[in-house]
Write an enzyme that holds these catalytic residues in place. Structure first.
Site, PDB file in Angstrom:
ATOM      1  N   LYS A   1       0.868  -1.179   0.000  1.00 50.71           N
ATOM      2  CA  LYS A   1       0.000   0.000   0.000  1.00 50.71           C
ATOM      3  C   LYS A   1       0.909   1.235   0.000  1.00 50.71           C
ATOM      4  CE  LYS A   1      -2.722   3.415   1.192  1.00 50.71           C
ATOM      5  NZ  LYS A   1      -2.135   4.773   1.251  1.00 50.71           N
TER       6      LYS A   1
ATOM      7  N   GLU B   1       9.848  16.313  15.645  1.00 47.67           N
ATOM      8  CA  GLU B   1      10.239  16.143  14.249  1.00 47.67           C
ATOM      9  C   GLU B   1       9.397  17.064  13.375  1.00 47.67           C
ATOM     10  OE1 GLU B   1      11.320  12.451  11.336  1.00 47.67           O
ATOM     11  OE2 GLU B   1       9.412  12.347  12.389  1.00 47.67           O
TER      12      GLU B   1
ATOM     13  N   GLU C   1       9.551   1.792  11.162  1.00 47.20           N
ATOM     14  CA  GLU C   1      10.544   2.856  11.039  1.00 47.20           C
ATOM     15  C   GLU C   1       9.764   4.155  11.060  1.00 47.20           C
ATOM     16  OE1 GLU C   1      12.389   5.722  10.357  1.00 47.20           O
ATOM     17  OE2 GLU C   1      12.415   5.217   8.225  1.00 47.20           O
TER      18      GLU C   1
ATOM     19  N   CYS D   1      13.477  10.895   7.410  1.00 42.55           N
ATOM     20  CA  CYS D   1      13.431  10.439   8.799  1.00 42.55           C
ATOM     21  C   CYS D   1      14.768  10.596   9.502  1.00 42.55           C
ATOM     22  CB  CYS D   1      12.957   8.983   8.864  1.00 42.55           C
ATOM     23  SG  CYS D   1      13.926   7.872   7.840  1.00 42.55           S
TER      24      CYS D   1
END
Length: 487
Positions: free
Chosen positions: A181, A389, A256, A290
């Site tokens: 997906k 973040e 992750e 990331c």
């Protein structure tokens, strides 16, 4: 849906059981390019029924044609796919830049990495060895590595090709059949690569792609009882939902989830070598990475000099359209653009000092989702910008006194994905690197050119499990112990 869209807009369907398939209810999603905000494609808006069909197709392949192939044969297919990707490199790069917004050079690098993942895992498929355990003289004990079965892969929008390669490539090499997906904001290169896989001879059902919204198609995949293992890359919040859904089916998950990575600059660092890496680590892919080096920890004696040098480079940065090869492209969508702008506004309201800011190129389309890269210094360790973040081109700098404080600050967030250490002192670099609670530490470098061979993953809020490298291949297997009595 945009009713004013041109009839020339490309239509992309799911790939289920080797066939291009419309969504079960016929629904479509508009694809807007972040370059100019304009509609340029439509994808199938996959449903739970589509996910179910894909999982059933994968199960049939796993129990049929795909499982009958030897590891060598699977590997050869992946190597053929690597060659097909290389042959289609310019088309894939252009499509990625249009869909994702990153500069063409970065899209080309992603294509190169994708081909390398398929080559690496294709070459490793027949080298996933088991072991023999010494036991009683009356028994032979063998442990073999076996695939999980049907694996689900939820791919993010920031590096769709690279993450497809490291996740799906490893799963296929290990013998799993897969359901993927992609993120609704960046599905197109994955669909094209899946078409290439079909062309080079992958059996029907071994690789299935269902596009659509995360809250519908992604949620259905995470919760499907026919999935044996899941890989998810994305936000911590969504990762929590994915793991919770998978837990109800007792399914393992590799997560992750992001980072707030620090680059530690000691007073003996080679600044000529460090400065380009310090800047590139936060502007690559518009900071939507990331492992972006979003925090600079600088030893106090050189703090002003490093901040001034970084600031000078920031003032020259420009965000712009990908075909002009700017320093960075736009944010992926308007929501992400507004998220980054909200962080910038909050920082200014809190009185944080803008050390420097770049600009937006004069020829950047007005409807694009551009954000000027911004550098704040000094910023307290407790600040929101130091702890959360942002996922955009926003860099903060914080001074430290000594090695102990550097380690404390570097480890002082909820994340633990990557870190950089800049020093000429070999002993100190080793001490500091080994004290970092992160999955990867770079000494006098940052990023290592993609690092296909290097295991990747984090601690804490950055997730768990490892992908990339041989460790990533092992992640998509489990063990079966054979106990054979003599006589």
């Amino acid at each position: 849906m945009n009713d004013q869209a041109s009839s020339a807009v490309a239509l992309h369907r799911n790939l289920i059981d080797g066939r291009d398939t419309a969504a079960s209810d016929g629904a479509l999603l508009d694809v807007l390019s972040p370059i100019d905000g304009l509609l340029f494609a439509r994808i199938a808006s996959g449903t739970a029924e589509d996910v179910d069909a894909a999982v059933k197709a994968a199960r049939a392949a796993y129990e049929g044609a795909w499982s009958r192939l030897t590891a060598t044969e699977r590997g050869r297919l992946l190597i053929k796919l690597a060659a097909a990707v290389e042959g289609d490199a310019e088309t894939l790069a252009a499509l990625e830049s249009r869909d994702n917004g990153k500069p063409l050079r970065q899209s080309r690098a992603d294509v190169t990495a994708l081909a390398r993942y398929f080559e690496y895992y294709g070459s490793a498929a027949d080298k996933l060895h088991g072991e023999v355990i010494p036991y009683l003289n009356t028994h032979f004990i063998g442990v073999e590595r076996v695939p999980h079965g049907v694996t689900g892969h939820i791919i993010p929008w920031n590096y769709p090709m690279q993450i497809f390669g490291r996740s799906v490539g490893a799963a296929l090499a290990a013998g799993n059949a897969t359901v993927v997906k992609p993120a609704e904001d960046a599905s197109l290169t994955i669909l094209r690569v899946a078409a290439l896989a079909r062309e080079v001879g992958f059996p029907e059902g071994a690789l299935n792609i269902v596009t659509g919204l995360g809250r519908i198609a992604g949620a259905a995949l995470a919760a499907h009882p026919g999935i044996d293992f899941l890989s998810f890359t994305g936000s911590p919040e969504t990762g929590t939902m994915v793991q919770t859904a998978a837990a109800k089916n007792h399914v393992g998950v590799t997560l992750e989830l992001g980072g707030k990575s620090a680059q530690v600059v000691f007073d003996d660092a080679d600044l000529e070598r460090a400065l380009p890496a310090l800047v590139n680590a936060i502007i690559q892919n518009g900071g939507q990475t990331c492992s972006a080096g979003s925090r600079l920890l600088i030893q106090r004696g050189i703090f002003k000099d490093v901040v001034d040098a970084v600031a000078e480079r920031f003032r020259a940065l420009r965000a712009g359209r990908p075909d002009r090869e700017p320093d960075l492209g736009p944010m992926i969508n308007q929501a992400q653009q507004r998220r980054v702008q909200a962080y910038l506004e909050r920082a200014k309201n809190e009185g944080l000092t803008v050390a420097a800011a770049g600009g937006i190129a004069s020829d950047a389309p007005a409807g694009g989702y551009y954000v000027a890269p911004t550098f704040f210094a000094p910023v307290a360790h407790e600040s929101v910008l130091s702890q959360e973040e942002v996922f955009g081109p926003v860099l903060v700098a914080t001074p430290f006194e000594d090695e102990a404080e550097a380690v404390r600050l570097a480890n002082g967030t909820a994340y633990g994905l990557a870190a950089g250490v800049w020093t000429r002192d070999a002993m100190r670099s080793t001490r500091v690197a080994r004290a970092m609670r992160v999955g990867q530490v770079f000494v006098n470098c940052y990023g290592a050119g993609g690092g296909v061979e290097l295991p990747f993953g984090g601690f804490g809020r950055s997730g768990h499990g490892r992908e990339k490298g041989f460790e990533g291949l092992v992640e998509f297997t489990t063990t079966r112990t054979l106990v054979i009595a003599h006589g």
